[in-house]
Design an enzyme around this catalytic site. Sequence first.
Site, short mmCIF file in Angstrom:
data_model
loop_
_atom_site.label_atom_id
_atom_site.label_comp_id
_atom_site.label_asym_id
_atom_site.label_seq_id
_atom_site.Cartn_x
_atom_site.Cartn_y
_atom_site.Cartn_z
N CYS A 18 25.08 -87.12 59.75
CA CYS A 18 23.75 -87.19 60.37
C CYS A 18 22.70 -86.68 60.00
O CYS A 18 21.77 -87.47 59.81
CB CYS A 18 23.97 -86.50 61.87
N GLN A 20 26.34 -79.70 63.08
CA GLN A 20 26.09 -79.36 61.57
C GLN A 20 26.64 -80.62 60.95
O GLN A 20 27.26 -80.36 59.57
CB GLN A 20 26.78 -78.14 60.95
N SER A 21 26.70 -81.86 61.37
CA SER A 21 27.00 -83.15 60.75
C SER A 21 26.39 -83.44 59.42
O SER A 21 25.10 -83.49 59.44
CB SER A 21 27.03 -84.34 61.66
N ASN A 22 27.00 -83.52 58.36
CA ASN A 22 26.37 -84.01 57.04
C ASN A 22 26.06 -85.25 57.13
O ASN A 22 25.13 -85.70 56.73
CB ASN A 22 27.26 -83.72 55.83
#
Length: 425
Positions: free
Chosen positions: A147, A143-145
């Site tokens: 990325c 859930q990387s912001n």
Amino acid sequence: MLNCNWSICRLNPIPPPPLSPFPLPITKTLKSFPNRPPYRFMASTTQQHQSTSDFLMLRPYHHPPWASNLNPIPSHAFSLGHFPTPIHKWNLPNLPKDTEVWLKRDDLSGMQLSGNKVRKLEFLLADAVAQGADCIITIGGIQSNHCRATAVAAKYLNLDCFLILRTSKALVDKDPGLTGNLLVERLVGAHIDLVSKEEYSRIGSLTLTNLLKEKLIKEGRKPYVIPVGGSNSLGTWGYIEAISEIEQQLQKGTSRTSFDDIIVACGSGGTVAGLSMASWLSELKTKVTAFSVCDDPDYFYDYVQGLLDGLEAGINSRDIVKIENAKGLGYAMSTAEELKFVKEVAETTGVILDPVYSGKAAYGMMKDMAQNPTKWESRKILFIHTGGLLGLFDKAEEIASSVGGWRRMDLDESIPRKDGTGKMF
């Protein structure tokens, strides 16, 4: 039907690339940028006061005077965010006596691109374009912001985006789904490679991104690698510039507020490095405290030191920032108490914190205030909200029991009813 644009990362280990402040030397001339759509050039401007017509334009970068001794200094940046972001008083309950908390709303830097990563990407993607890249590689959690922001920004600039996302061993062979950041990434057509947490831990982000880079080069592509969180020395300029923005806001504000402390979450180190170094070099001279949401303070002191050294700052990281441990159960893992805190802050102030970064930092700050109130009395604090709203969707099931607030409307049978009376849009 949604295209199946994800895969398991197949690994054939090769030696990692050498660590460098920048992927390649920053180009210094405007002529080096490919003169092709959608890149538009601005003759001169300052980042703090962009107009809406400047959005997505490539501009010459003019650094703050107090940053002149840093090296290298970027020559250009894209206008990707909506700056300056607002600063307003944050009416948190149960503060120590005469303590004020103000909020710097970097969560409002844009919708699809919201958060602190936008500031870093303005410089990183300008460098990618200068080097003639046709695609971007980056890496992070499922859930990387960062990325998600990279995937959107790359598409704005007509660049393909390849993401390596870390997930659990049990889920690495399964479709990652469409929750939160993943939905946006897949909507904009990002290519997703999944790796397990175990593979990530044993191989490392540098080798994983280099493996994908070599594969794409063999396919005739020109990839540009952005590290975890956009946190290299070039990305650090995003929050060097943010301090300059804050200075200008304080100078032009009617209250002429000054701050004793800056509080921020720390997840990859670049934001903290930029804020603390720039506060130290500028006239702001505000104490920076970072709450780490992964790893431990010693790791981040060392990592931030590497970023400072990459800019020849001549500063010791331990002299300019205090790093506190706030990771709790671990990165992106929340306790019931932390999620309750996020809910209560939203309910009392209207500000929604993400549970991975700013939520943990604010929780750590308030916990310390409760335990050591005299330490914080009469201090004015600027809390940097680094965004991450989409990550909250991944916590929906965990937070569901605390949100309630609904019921069926009570409509007495005596109320007149007639078909077609209420128009449904």
